[in-house]
Design a protein around this motif. Sequence first.
Motif, mmCIF file in Angstrom:
data_model
loop_
_atom_site.group_PDB
_atom_site.id
_atom_site.type_symbol
_atom_site.label_atom_id
_atom_site.label_comp_id
_atom_site.label_asym_id
_atom_site.label_seq_id
_atom_site.Cartn_x
_atom_site.Cartn_y
_atom_site.Cartn_z
ATOM 1 N N GLY A 163 38.950 44.654 50.841
ATOM 2 C CA GLY A 163 38.469 44.859 49.706
ATOM 3 C C GLY A 163 39.232 44.803 48.396
ATOM 4 O O GLY A 163 40.172 44.001 48.271
ATOM 5 N N ALA A 164 39.193 45.953 47.661
ATOM 6 C CA ALA A 164 40.062 45.754 46.210
ATOM 7 C C ALA A 164 41.523 45.908 46.475
ATOM 8 O O ALA A 164 42.445 45.239 45.835
ATOM 9 C CB ALA A 164 39.563 47.153 45.416
ATOM 10 N N GLU A 165 41.801 46.438 47.691
ATOM 11 C CA GLU A 165 43.297 46.793 47.860
ATOM 12 C C GLU A 165 43.968 45.208 48.182
ATOM 13 O O GLU A 165 44.891 44.990 47.683
ATOM 14 C CB GLU A 165 43.585 47.625 48.990
ATOM 15 N N LEU A 166 43.409 44.586 48.980
ATOM 16 C CA LEU A 166 43.596 43.201 49.325
ATOM 17 C C LEU A 166 43.789 42.149 48.188
ATOM 18 O O LEU A 166 44.790 41.563 48.040
ATOM 19 C CB LEU A 166 42.712 42.563 50.367
ATOM 20 N N ARG A 167 42.575 42.243 47.281
ATOM 21 C CA ARG A 167 42.691 41.462 46.164
ATOM 22 C C ARG A 167 43.752 41.699 45.304
ATOM 23 O O ARG A 167 44.495 40.803 44.708
ATOM 24 C CB ARG A 167 41.272 41.514 45.451
ATOM 25 N N SER A 168 44.007 43.282 45.018
ATOM 26 C CA SER A 168 45.124 43.423 44.306
ATOM 27 C C SER A 168 46.576 42.998 44.675
ATOM 28 O O SER A 168 47.350 42.275 44.057
ATOM 29 C CB SER A 168 45.321 45.025 44.123
ATOM 30 N N VAL A 169 47.025 43.157 46.126
ATOM 31 C CA VAL A 169 47.838 42.623 46.603
ATOM 32 C C VAL A 169 48.184 41.264 46.323
ATOM 33 O O VAL A 169 49.210 40.631 46.169
ATOM 34 C CB VAL A 169 48.277 43.038 48.082
ATOM 35 N N LEU A 170 47.133 40.461 46.728
ATOM 36 C CA LEU A 170 46.988 38.929 46.630
ATOM 37 C C LEU A 170 47.176 38.592 45.130
ATOM 38 O O LEU A 170 47.894 37.551 45.203
ATOM 39 C CB LEU A 170 45.862 38.472 47.275
ATOM 40 N N ASN A 171 46.709 39.005 44.262
ATOM 41 C CA ASN A 171 46.916 38.444 42.865
ATOM 42 C C ASN A 171 48.262 38.860 42.564
ATOM 43 O O ASN A 171 48.873 38.103 41.812
ATOM 44 C CB ASN A 171 45.905 39.644 42.054
ATOM 45 N N GLN B 92 54.285 34.105 42.776
ATOM 46 C CA GLN B 92 54.593 32.765 43.177
ATOM 47 C C GLN B 92 54.451 31.772 41.885
ATOM 48 O O GLN B 92 55.240 30.930 41.631
ATOM 49 C CB GLN B 92 53.428 32.290 44.030
ATOM 50 N N GLY B 93 53.640 32.087 40.974
ATOM 51 C CA GLY B 93 53.365 31.273 39.685
ATOM 52 C C GLY B 93 54.709 31.446 38.817
ATOM 53 O O GLY B 93 55.281 30.288 38.226
ATOM 54 N N GLN B 94 55.250 32.952 38.865
ATOM 55 C CA GLN B 94 56.511 32.980 37.986
ATOM 56 C C GLN B 94 57.672 32.273 38.755
ATOM 57 O O GLN B 94 58.371 31.800 37.960
ATOM 58 C CB GLN B 94 56.548 34.392 37.968
ATOM 59 N N GLY C 264 57.633 28.744 37.687
ATOM 60 C CA GLY C 264 57.870 28.439 36.466
ATOM 61 C C GLY C 264 59.599 28.779 36.347
ATOM 62 O O GLY C 264 60.060 27.967 35.366
ATOM 63 N N VAL C 265 60.030 29.589 37.021
ATOM 64 C CA VAL C 265 61.529 29.781 36.910
ATOM 65 C C VAL C 265 62.115 28.451 37.375
ATOM 66 O O VAL C 265 63.192 28.103 36.764
ATOM 67 C CB VAL C 265 62.041 31.064 37.775
ATOM 68 N N ILE C 266 61.756 28.089 38.639
ATOM 69 C CA ILE C 266 62.228 26.680 39.203
ATOM 70 C C ILE C 266 62.144 25.583 38.129
ATOM 71 O O ILE C 266 63.137 24.882 37.557
ATOM 72 C CB ILE C 266 61.659 26.148 40.463
ATOM 73 N N ALA D 46 62.887 38.212 36.422
ATOM 74 C CA ALA D 46 62.780 39.748 36.777
ATOM 75 C C ALA D 46 61.411 40.193 36.616
ATOM 76 O O ALA D 46 60.776 40.989 37.640
ATOM 77 C CB ALA D 46 63.393 40.556 35.359
ATOM 78 N N ALA D 47 60.561 39.364 36.048
ATOM 79 C CA ALA D 47 59.183 39.451 36.086
ATOM 80 C C ALA D 47 58.476 39.287 37.366
ATOM 81 O O ALA D 47 57.668 39.925 37.975
ATOM 82 C CB ALA D 47 58.302 38.712 34.903
ATOM 83 N N ALA D 48 58.991 38.211 37.985
ATOM 84 C CA ALA D 48 58.471 37.701 39.354
ATOM 85 C C ALA D 48 59.098 38.749 40.284
ATOM 86 O O ALA D 48 58.289 39.172 41.317
ATOM 87 C CB ALA D 48 59.228 36.603 39.955
ATOM 88 N N SER D 49 60.106 39.404 40.162
ATOM 89 C CA SER D 49 60.758 40.243 41.086
ATOM 90 C C SER D 49 59.971 41.489 41.148
ATOM 91 O O SER D 49 59.604 42.171 42.074
ATOM 92 C CB SER D 49 62.248 40.662 40.582
#
Length: 95
Positions: A7-15, A21-23, A26-28, A45-48
Amino acid sequence: MELDLAGAELRSVLNRLRRAQGQISGVIRMIEEGRDCEEVVTQLAAASRALDRAGFAIIATGLQQCLTDIGDGPKADAERDEMRARLEKLFLSLA
């Protein structure tokens, strides 16, 4: 040790992981474009932080699930101590 992230736990982690991944993408791109070092490091740092938060969420969920699933019995204390030690080691690997 298997985690059942439902449920919500999985969605939160995946988000959080998708955000990281997007960050990272962007860094690359920023490095390839020769962008300012400070901007690159800020995004890195934001990705980390996003990866760390995902890891902490997984560990917290694992701690809750594992310790409640052990139950009672003659081996329960030993199992609980072993699981706590394993999760502590994982936690410290992120710190």
